[in-house]
Design an enzyme around this catalytic site. Sequence first.
Site, short mmCIF file in Angstrom:
data_model
loop_
_atom_site.label_atom_id
_atom_site.label_comp_id
_atom_site.label_asym_id
_atom_site.label_seq_id
_atom_site.Cartn_x
_atom_site.Cartn_y
_atom_site.Cartn_z
N TYR A 12 3.92 55.28 -23.48
CA TYR A 12 2.66 55.00 -22.78
C TYR A 12 2.63 55.53 -21.35
O TYR A 12 2.12 54.86 -20.47
CB TYR A 12 2.42 53.48 -22.70
CG TYR A 12 2.48 52.73 -23.99
CD1 TYR A 12 1.74 53.12 -25.10
CD2 TYR A 12 3.26 51.58 -24.10
CE1 TYR A 12 1.78 52.41 -26.28
CE2 TYR A 12 3.31 50.86 -25.28
CZ TYR A 12 2.56 51.28 -26.37
OH TYR A 12 2.60 50.56 -27.52
N TYR A 140 -5.61 44.48 -31.24
CA TYR A 140 -4.45 45.39 -31.20
C TYR A 140 -3.46 44.94 -32.28
O TYR A 140 -3.08 43.77 -32.32
CB TYR A 140 -3.75 45.36 -29.84
CG TYR A 140 -2.49 46.20 -29.84
CD1 TYR A 140 -2.56 47.58 -29.67
CD2 TYR A 140 -1.24 45.62 -30.07
CE1 TYR A 140 -1.41 48.36 -29.73
CE2 TYR A 140 -0.10 46.39 -30.13
CZ TYR A 140 -0.18 47.76 -29.96
OH TYR A 140 0.95 48.53 -30.03
N ASP A 234 -2.35 38.04 -37.41
CA ASP A 234 -1.29 38.74 -36.70
C ASP A 234 -0.83 37.87 -35.54
O ASP A 234 -1.46 37.82 -34.49
CB ASP A 234 -1.82 40.10 -36.22
CG ASP A 234 -0.77 40.92 -35.49
OD1 ASP A 234 0.33 40.39 -35.23
OD2 ASP A 234 -1.06 42.09 -35.18
N LYS A 263 8.00 40.12 -32.21
CA LYS A 263 8.19 39.84 -30.79
C LYS A 263 9.20 38.72 -30.49
O LYS A 263 10.37 39.00 -30.35
CB LYS A 263 6.84 39.57 -30.12
CG LYS A 263 5.93 40.82 -30.12
CD LYS A 263 5.59 41.30 -28.74
CE LYS A 263 5.10 42.73 -28.72
NZ LYS A 263 3.78 42.96 -29.30
#
Length: 415
Positions: A12, A140, A234, A263
């Site tokens: 990124y 996202y 999600d 995560k």
Amino acid sequence: MTDPRPALWLPYEQMKTAPPPLQAASTQGCRIALEDGRVLVDGIASWWTAVHGYNHPHIAAAVRDQLAAMPHVMLGGLVHAPALRLAERLGAITPGDLRHVFFAESGSVAVEVAMKMALQLWRNRGIAGRERFLAFSGGYHGDTLATMSVCDPEEGMHALFAGSLARQVIAPLPRDGEDRQRFDTMIGAYAHELAGVLVEPLVQGAGGMVFHPPEVLRRVRAAADRHGLPLIADEIFTGFGRTGTMFACEQAGIVPDIMTVSKALTGGTMALSAAIARRWVFEAFWSDDPAHALMHGPTYMGNPLACAAASASLDLFEREPRLEQAAAIGLALEAGLAPCRAMAGVVDVRVLGAIGVVQLAPPVDLAAIKAALVAAGVWVRPFRDILYLTPALTISEGELDALCGAVRRVVRARG
Ligand SMILES: *Cc1c(COP(=O)(O)O)cnc(C)c1O
């Protein structure tokens, strides 16, 4: 002369013009020590993973023991205690009859697997034409090609690839009035083509740290039920206490048909993710027909080291008051960030669970803000117009004060 173009390709970032990255040397608790001797208080827990702080001795010991016994075996035809045990435990703590756990190594791949489950679910039932997904603007779900197709299409990171992606149905979250109507119309119009619906429950994370109340999630669940569509929640960002409950879906009292987690699953130590399915989803694959098997299998799925780390992380959720800590962090973030509301150039300040957000008015000089935060002794990574704190749930009061103080000073100096 040495080549100035680095071997290590970073995410990124335009590496040519970005300031050189800081080099981390070691971590402890909620601090990151740099090679140059500086120590930063970590405000974002390495992309929200390190919920118990860094280097927790209980996770380290579990991984060391597992490393000595068996670092890895393939999960094809072989199973092992770390994966069996973790699957049982995840099934026990996730809502309802979410009980059938498919492991992968990254969040994006877990979402891909969940999408594939939804697609194959229809095929296994002999129903054709269910090839698309409904997802939400501002969402996202990852960086791989299929997950990019269910992200917000305007999203800076992925707009570039629009022409290469599957064309999904992107609807507004059914918050109020017009959005509810548009959502209902869109899901109704496309239902016959849809394989499923994907949502980030309560918090759209990387899309801008935008919150929605539990009733919005309940509306999504109800609409999916009305149209007979599997709902994929999600929870890769929200799972494991970040929103104040173990999983965000609990606050709406809903059970998704497939839930993805990653995560914080291993407490920020190892790459591991899972797509967890309800009984009826699993049963669509449980048949005498070999072609009905789920056709997926990442090489490192169910890696024993990662499973051991995840089980140790769940031990810590059981033994230590993580959800109470999340609630206390929420109160401290609310108090610590509230003064920003009155500052020039601030659009919004919002807190949910252990997530604190200061949304800035454009133009935002991200490079200057990042540098000022590091100079203030904290590690915080604003993106776009969003300055957010998602610290370890174990962070001390003093460290949290330091984080909020640094954010206030940087936002005030900018105004
Ligand atoms: C981070 C994230 C992903 C992608 O996970 P990776 O491990 O980076 O592939 C997917 N969905 C949500 C909600 C996320 O926050």
